[in-house]
Design a protein around this motif. Structure first.
Motif, PDB file in Angstrom:
ATOM      1  N   UNK A  47      -7.501 -13.701  -1.663  1.00 52.22           N
ATOM      2  CA  UNK A  47      -6.281 -14.228  -2.291  1.00 52.22           C
ATOM      3  C   UNK A  47      -5.479 -13.121  -2.963  1.00 52.22           C
ATOM      4  N   UNK A  48      -6.162 -12.189  -3.620  1.00 50.50           N
ATOM      5  CA  UNK A  48      -5.471 -11.073  -4.276  1.00 50.50           C
ATOM      6  C   UNK A  48      -4.872 -10.121  -3.237  1.00 50.50           C
ATOM      7  N   UNK A  49      -5.598  -9.898  -2.145  1.00 51.56           N
ATOM      8  CA  UNK A  49      -5.081  -9.066  -1.061  1.00 51.56           C
ATOM      9  C   UNK A  49      -3.790  -9.660  -0.510  1.00 51.56           C
ATOM     10  N   UNK A  50      -3.759 -10.989  -0.356  1.00 49.59           N
ATOM     11  CA  UNK A  50      -2.550 -11.640   0.161  1.00 49.59           C
ATOM     12  C   UNK A  50      -1.357 -11.409  -0.757  1.00 49.59           C
ATOM     13  N   UNK A  51      -1.567 -11.466  -2.059  1.00 49.63           N
ATOM     14  CA  UNK A  51      -0.468 -11.220  -2.995  1.00 49.63           C
ATOM     15  C   UNK A  51       0.006  -9.773  -2.878  1.00 49.63           C
ATOM     16  N   UNK A  52      -0.921  -8.836  -2.836  1.00 45.48           N
ATOM     17  CA  UNK A  52      -0.522  -7.424  -2.695  1.00 45.48           C
ATOM     18  C   UNK A  52       0.206  -7.209  -1.371  1.00 45.48           C
ATOM     19  N   UNK A  53      -0.268  -7.864  -0.322  1.00 49.98           N
ATOM     20  CA  UNK A  53       0.398  -7.775   0.976  1.00 49.98           C
ATOM     21  C   UNK A  53       1.833  -8.299   0.892  1.00 49.98           C
ATOM     22  N   UNK A  54       2.014  -9.432   0.221  1.00 49.02           N
ATOM     23  CA  UNK A  54       3.360 -10.004   0.082  1.00 49.02           C
ATOM     24  C   UNK A  54       4.265  -9.071  -0.712  1.00 49.02           C
ATOM     25  N   UNK A  55       3.699  -8.321  -1.633  1.00 51.06           N
ATOM     26  CA  UNK A  55       4.497  -7.375  -2.422  1.00 51.06           C
ATOM     27  C   UNK A  55       4.945  -6.169  -1.611  1.00 51.06           C
ATOM     28  N   UNK A  56       4.235  -5.843  -0.575  1.00 55.92           N
ATOM     29  CA  UNK A  56       4.597  -4.666   0.209  1.00 55.92           C
ATOM     30  C   UNK A  56       5.707  -4.956   1.198  1.00 55.92           C
ATOM     31  N   UNK A  57       5.673  -6.131   1.803  1.00 61.17           N
ATOM     32  CA  UNK A  57       6.708  -6.530   2.768  1.00 61.17           C
ATOM     33  C   UNK A  57       7.005  -5.413   3.762  1.00 61.17           C
ATOM     34  N   UNK A  58       5.953  -4.716   4.171  1.00 57.97           N
ATOM     35  CA  UNK A  58       6.059  -3.607   5.127  1.00 57.97           C
ATOM     36  C   UNK A  58       6.914  -2.446   4.627  1.00 57.97           C
ATOM     37  N   UNK A  59       7.185  -2.385   3.337  1.00 65.81           N
ATOM     38  CA  UNK A  59       7.978  -1.267   2.814  1.00 65.81           C
ATOM     39  C   UNK A  59       7.504  -0.935   1.400  1.00 65.81           C
ATOM     40  N   UNK A  60       6.342  -0.332   1.324  1.00 67.55           N
ATOM     41  CA  UNK A  60       5.767   0.003   0.026  1.00 67.55           C
ATOM     42  C   UNK A  60       6.590   1.116  -0.609  1.00 67.55           C
ATOM     43  N   UNK A  61       6.996   0.863  -1.833  1.00 66.04           N
ATOM     44  CA  UNK A  61       7.691   1.883  -2.630  1.00 66.04           C
ATOM     45  C   UNK A  61       7.041   1.895  -3.993  1.00 66.04           C
ATOM     46  N   UNK A  62       6.658   3.064  -4.430  1.00 65.45           N
ATOM     47  CA  UNK A  62       6.054   3.184  -5.740  1.00 65.45           C
ATOM     48  C   UNK A  62       7.056   3.762  -6.735  1.00 65.45           C
ATOM     49  N   UNK A  63       7.881   4.688  -6.289  1.00 62.83           N
ATOM     50  CA  UNK A  63       8.817   5.329  -7.216  1.00 62.83           C
ATOM     51  C   UNK A  63      10.187   5.461  -6.566  1.00 62.83           C
ATOM     52  N   UNK A  64      11.145   4.607  -6.838  1.00 65.03           N
ATOM     53  CA  UNK A  64      11.050   3.448  -7.721  1.00 65.03           C
ATOM     54  C   UNK A  64      10.289   2.326  -7.024  1.00 65.03           C
ATOM     55  N   UNK A  65       9.667   1.454  -7.802  1.00 59.99           N
ATOM     56  CA  UNK A  65       8.876   0.384  -7.194  1.00 59.99           C
ATOM     57  C   UNK A  65       9.743  -0.668  -6.522  1.00 59.99           C
ATOM     58  N   UNK A  66       9.189  -1.274  -5.501  1.00 55.77           N
ATOM     59  CA  UNK A  66       9.830  -2.402  -4.839  1.00 55.77           C
ATOM     60  C   UNK A  66       9.540  -3.640  -5.678  1.00 55.77           C
TER      61      UNK A  66
END
Length: 160
Positions: A47-66
């Motif tokens: 369940x936590x992996x799914x949330x992190x996956x939804x946050x990435x939306x195939x475009x992970x940005x850390x700085x600045x964060x998505x």
């Protein structure tokens, strides 16, 4: 006087109930095993992996964060906003995500991955990909995969 239902028994199980039962067995088996492997190898719940996956939306940005709106995440995962709030609170305590206001909408809340959350997601993605390759890719041809994707997308559109 009790009714005799034996005349109706030949109709059951129907094709629909057969496929529903197979779907539920498959879904439960896949998610249970994937959750076990993610917990054991990446120390993360499915369940936590799914949330992190939804946050990435195939475009992970850390700085600045998505920054992703809570409502978008809930819709993407097909869960209620209250369920998502519970999960986000857990992930905040783990320092995997942070909550922030959405600049365009003062009432809106957004969430973004922290560096630690990003690292956990990358570790979990390796476990997830290996599992999917072993369970799905090894058992389904590319043609069957495309058909399965088409059917699942059509069903999802119907229920959303």
């Amino acid at each position: 006087m009790p009714q005799n239902h034996s005349s109706h028994r030949s109709e059951f199980p129907s094709k629909n109930s057969d496929i529903w039962h197979l779907y539920m067995q498959t879904y439960t088996g896949v998610t249970t095993q994937l959750d076990r492997e993610l917990r054991a190898e990446a120390d993360i719940k499915l369940d936590d992996f799914h949330v992190l996956w939804a946050l990435t939306d195939n475009s992970i940005r850390i700085n600045p964060p998505l920054i992703v709106r809570m409502g978008e995440i809930a819709f993407s995962l097909g869960i209620s906003p209250s369920r998502l709030t519970y999960q986000i609170e857990r992930l905040i305590k783990l320092n995997w995500v942070e909550r922030t206001a959405v600049e365009e909408d003062r009432r809106g809340k957004g969430v973004f991955l922290t560096e630690l959350g990003y690292q956990r997601f990358l570790e979990a993605t390796q476990v997830h990909d290996a599992f999917m390759n072993r369970v799905l890719t090894a058992n389904v041809s590319s043609r069957e995969f495309k058909t399965l994707m088409t059917v699942m997308e059509r069903i999802l559109e119907t229920v959303r």
